[in-house]
Design an enzyme around this catalytic site. Structure first.
Site, PDB file in Angstrom:
ATOM      1  N   GLY A 148       0.990  -1.255  -0.410  1.00 48.92           N
ATOM      2  CA  GLY A 148       0.037   0.256   0.156  1.00 48.92           C
ATOM      3  C   GLY A 148       0.490   1.542  -0.167  1.00 48.92           C
ATOM      4  O   GLY A 148       0.384   2.577  -0.097  1.00 48.92           O
ATOM      5  N   LYS A 179      -8.488   3.755 -12.286  1.00 46.78           N
ATOM      6  CA  LYS A 179      -9.632   3.808 -11.477  1.00 46.78           C
ATOM      7  C   LYS A 179      -9.550   3.732 -10.172  1.00 46.78           C
ATOM      8  O   LYS A 179      -9.681   2.293 -10.195  1.00 46.78           O
ATOM      9  CB  LYS A 179     -10.567   3.792 -12.735  1.00 46.78           C
ATOM     10  CG  LYS A 179     -12.451   3.844 -12.566  1.00 46.78           C
ATOM     11  CD  LYS A 179     -12.703   5.129 -13.008  1.00 46.78           C
ATOM     12  CE  LYS A 179     -14.200   5.647 -12.589  1.00 46.78           C
ATOM     13  NZ  LYS A 179     -13.873   7.095 -12.758  1.00 46.78           N
ATOM     14  N   GLU A 182      -2.840  -7.060  -9.369  1.00 43.24           N
ATOM     15  CA  GLU A 182      -1.244  -7.372  -9.197  1.00 43.24           C
ATOM     16  C   GLU A 182      -0.778  -8.834  -8.692  1.00 43.24           C
ATOM     17  O   GLU A 182      -2.163  -9.532  -8.757  1.00 43.24           O
ATOM     18  CB  GLU A 182      -0.355  -6.866  -8.668  1.00 43.24           C
ATOM     19  CG  GLU A 182      -0.808  -6.678  -7.055  1.00 43.24           C
ATOM     20  CD  GLU A 182       0.071  -6.226  -6.848  1.00 43.24           C
ATOM     21  OE1 GLU A 182       0.952  -5.993  -6.533  1.00 43.24           O
ATOM     22  OE2 GLU A 182      -0.371  -6.643  -4.974  1.00 43.24           O
ATOM     23  N   ARG A 194       5.776 -14.897  -4.813  1.00 47.12           N
ATOM     24  CA  ARG A 194       6.568 -15.617  -3.454  1.00 47.12           C
ATOM     25  C   ARG A 194       5.344 -15.962  -2.820  1.00 47.12           C
ATOM     26  O   ARG A 194       4.570 -16.644  -3.599  1.00 47.12           O
ATOM     27  CB  ARG A 194       7.306 -14.276  -2.860  1.00 47.12           C
ATOM     28  CG  ARG A 194       5.863 -13.225  -2.440  1.00 47.12           C
ATOM     29  CD  ARG A 194       5.894 -11.849  -1.030  1.00 47.12           C
ATOM     30  NE  ARG A 194       5.594 -10.846  -1.600  1.00 47.12           N
ATOM     31  CZ  ARG A 194       4.370 -10.491  -1.454  1.00 47.12           C
ATOM     32  NH1 ARG A 194       3.581 -11.703  -0.474  1.00 47.12           N
ATOM     33  NH2 ARG A 194       3.710  -9.986  -1.157  1.00 47.12           N
ATOM     34  N   ARG A 224      -4.302 -11.483  11.782  1.00 46.94           N
ATOM     35  CA  ARG A 224      -3.023 -11.082  11.753  1.00 46.94           C
ATOM     36  C   ARG A 224      -2.775 -10.360  12.391  1.00 46.94           C
ATOM     37  O   ARG A 224      -3.367  -9.344  13.408  1.00 46.94           O
ATOM     38  CB  ARG A 224      -2.649 -10.297  10.280  1.00 46.94           C
ATOM     39  CG  ARG A 224      -2.988 -10.697   9.274  1.00 46.94           C
ATOM     40  CD  ARG A 224      -1.738 -10.057   8.238  1.00 46.94           C
ATOM     41  NE  ARG A 224      -2.222 -10.384   6.687  1.00 46.94           N
ATOM     42  CZ  ARG A 224      -1.694 -10.296   5.624  1.00 46.94           C
ATOM     43  NH1 ARG A 224      -0.437  -9.244   5.696  1.00 46.94           N
ATOM     44  NH2 ARG A 224      -1.218 -10.607   4.429  1.00 46.94           N
TER      45      ARG A 224
HETATM   46  P1  ADP Z   1      -0.205  -3.313  -2.836  1.00 48.86           P
HETATM   47  O1  ADP Z   1       1.087  -4.130  -4.233  1.00 48.86           O
HETATM   48  O2  ADP Z   1       0.993  -1.923  -2.804  1.00 48.86           O
HETATM   49  O3  ADP Z   1      -0.253  -3.788  -2.101  1.00 48.86           O
HETATM   50  P2  ADP Z   1      -2.185  -3.428  -4.250  1.00 48.86           P
HETATM   51  O4  ADP Z   1      -2.144  -3.107  -5.840  1.00 48.86           O
HETATM   52  O5  ADP Z   1      -2.039  -4.686  -4.679  1.00 48.86           O
HETATM   53  O6  ADP Z   1      -1.151  -2.997  -3.886  1.00 48.86           O
HETATM   54  O7  ADP Z   1      -3.856  -3.196  -4.113  1.00 48.86           O
HETATM   55  C1  ADP Z   1      -3.532  -3.231  -2.524  1.00 48.86           C
HETATM   56  C2  ADP Z   1      -5.423  -2.264  -2.239  1.00 48.86           C
HETATM   57  O8  ADP Z   1      -5.681  -1.717  -2.544  1.00 48.86           O
HETATM   58  C3  ADP Z   1      -6.075  -3.721  -2.112  1.00 48.86           C
HETATM   59  O9  ADP Z   1      -6.543  -4.678  -2.042  1.00 48.86           O
HETATM   60  C4  ADP Z   1      -7.460  -2.677  -2.498  1.00 48.86           C
HETATM   61  O10 ADP Z   1      -7.652  -2.462  -0.788  1.00 48.86           O
HETATM   62  C5  ADP Z   1      -7.123  -1.181  -2.740  1.00 48.86           C
HETATM   63  N1  ADP Z   1      -6.714  -1.073  -4.234  1.00 48.86           N
HETATM   64  C6  ADP Z   1      -5.548  -1.183  -4.986  1.00 48.86           C
HETATM   65  N2  ADP Z   1      -5.870  -0.459  -6.379  1.00 48.86           N
HETATM   66  C7  ADP Z   1      -7.171  -0.477  -6.243  1.00 48.86           C
HETATM   67  C8  ADP Z   1      -8.853   0.753  -6.861  1.00 48.86           C
HETATM   68  N3  ADP Z   1      -8.062   0.263  -8.686  1.00 48.86           N
HETATM   69  N4  ADP Z   1      -9.693   0.850  -6.482  1.00 48.86           N
HETATM   70  C9  ADP Z   1     -10.025   1.335  -5.558  1.00 48.86           C
HETATM   71  N5  ADP Z   1      -9.438   0.355  -4.461  1.00 48.86           N
HETATM   72  C10 ADP Z   1      -8.192  -0.022  -4.635  1.00 48.86           C
END
Ligand code: ADP
Length: 454
Positions: free
Chosen positions: A164, A200, A287, A291, A337
């Protein structure tokens, strides 16, 4: 072949890998930093070696220190765990150059999936739907034009991102310029790479991910899904499987589509494809994690498969040895967790010395933790104290076991989020299986914290 593994990580995952090695009958050496000298993994291992000071830059993130430790102790493989160097293609390459086996994807595979923005394009070409978004942002002008085209609200995302970090929600064009600056500097500080893209922003989404395993012979299986919608600031705190957001037919369809796409794109190893599911039940790929995931135990509880052992097997060049038909999903599992942080004080990290410690037990209860009475929690690393996982034949049973186990879990001397977990479990939105990823941030944790102190 893999006969002796250097475990280049710490905390609960070091212990988890040690357990997998022992089960497989292969040797293991725990590599620890000076701050982790007294760690449970280092104490339980037959062999342990110090790889440097507390600062991870000079220990868990130091390729020379880790490679030398592997050579000195006669290891032929390195398990990087999660975080640290686990998805670093440069490290995987150096490991291979020293005739050691990297337990994870090859350097080439890691490189192919290193950029989140490029991976979006790659997997969309292989049939996965992605959220409308931009290419890599060249400059501010490009960012403004792309945000207009996609339509506000948009999310700025670091392409090298994780945890995040550096992600920012932008509701209007007025906020864009400042947010870009903040994201860029957070991404640079966190990942040494400040490339950004836009997506978006989906207002009420669920986080659902698909676990896959692919060997070098083209055998590919999925191990079902996990729902990780209970989050705070985009970080997961409770995960469960199967996801209450999907029907069984939708679940199977998504898993098969995800597996087909990633296998066709040349992925190899254990991996997780993350999706956001909107109110219509449509799943958008966000994404891939190349791992083992923190939340892998709930998949193990429902499938009976030792995923770390499977990961080692794939890296050792062996075939999976199981087919999709061998993977049988049973019951429902939830992971909590357990974090050293204070929900009442804006989740401030809480280091300190553990006093009494008691892990819960009983049917369907699993505690993966490196705690022991008297353990001094180092302040240098993350706040994860362990993962309490429960299994039951159905979701209601898993919730009941979860609450009973949380009540039994005792961690004296350190403030934890145990009561927050109990409050979430008792919340009607969670019971109904309707939590969206923004719930805790939107309503704030105050109602949960207050309820938890009942
Ligand atoms: P990171 O690689 O930093 O963990 P992610 O792309 O996996 O980031 O996204 C982590 C979280 O962020 C998601 O589980 C969701 O809660 C929020 N998120 C990511 N992309 C979006 C989006 N396009 N719209 C709304 N929430 C999102």
């Amino acid at each position: 072949m893999v006969t002796k593994v250097l475990i280049a990580n710490r905390g609960e995952i070091a212990l988890r890998i040690l357990r997998a090695c022992r089960t497989l009958g292969i040797g293991a050496v725990v590599a620890y930093s000076e701050a982790d000298r007294e760690s449970l993994a280092a104490q339980l291992a037959d062999e342990a070696i110090c790889i440097g000071p507390a600062d991870a830059k000079h220990s868990y993130l130091s390729a020379p220190a880790i490679i030398s430790a592997a050579i000195v102790t006669g290891c032929d493989a390195i398990h990087p765990g999660y975080g640290f160097l686990s998805e670093d293609e440069g490290f995987a390459e150096v490991v291979r150059a020293h005739d050691l086996t990297f337990i994870g994807p090859s350097a080439e595979v890691l490189e192919r999936f290193a950029s989140k923005e490029a991976t979006r394009r790659l997997l969309s070409a292989h049939g996965l739907t992605t959220i409308p978004g931009s290419s890599m942002l060249r400059d501010e002008e490009h960012a403004f034009a792309e945000a207009e085209r996609i339509g506000y609200p948009v999310l700025i995302k670091p392409s090298a991102g994780g945890g995040g970090k550096g992600m920012r929600l932008v509701r209007t064009s007025r906020e864009l310029e400042t947010s870009l600056k903040v994201s860029r500097s957070e991404a640079m500080a966190g990942f040494g790479d400040d490339s950004l893209y836009l997506e978006k922003y989906l207002e009420d989404n669920r986080h659902v991910e698909i676990q896959v395993a692919v060997d070098r012979f083209g055998n590919a299986i999925h191990l079902g899904d996990r729902d990780c919608s209970v989050q705070r600031r985009h970080q997961k705190i409770i995960e469960e499987t199967p996801s209450p957001a999907l029907s069984d037919a939708a679940r199977r369809e998504l898993a098969e589509r995800a597996l087909g796409a990633v296998a066709a794109a040349g992925y190899e190893s254990l991996g997780t494809l993350e999706f956001l599911v909107d109110g219509n039940g449509d799943a958008y790929f966000i994404e891939i994690n190349c791992r083992v995931q923190v939340e892998h135990p709930i998949t193990e509880l429902c499938t009976g498969i030792d995923m770390v052992a499977l990961q080692i097997k794939i890296a050792a060049g062996e075939p999976l040895g199981i087919t999709q038909n061998d993977v049988v999903f049973r019951g429902h599992a939830i992971e909590f967790r357990i974090l050293a942080e204070d929900p009442a004080k804006d989740f401030r990290p809480a280091a300190g010395q553990v006093g009494a410690y008691l892990a819960p037990g009983g049917p369907g209860v699993r505690m993966d933790s490196h705690l022991y009475p008297g353990y001094e929690i180092p302040s240098y690393y993350d706040s994860l104290l362990g993962k309490l996982c429960v299994w039951a034949p159905d979701r209601a049973g898993a919730i009941a076991r979860g609450d009973a186990a949380l009540r039994e879990l005792l961690v004296d001397g350190v403030t934890t989020n145990i009561e927050l977990h109990r409050a979430i479990l008792a919340n009607q939105v969670f019971i109904d299986g309707k939590v969206t990823t923004n719930l805790l941030d939107r309503v704030g944790s105050a109602p949960f914290v207050a309820a938890g102190n009942r």
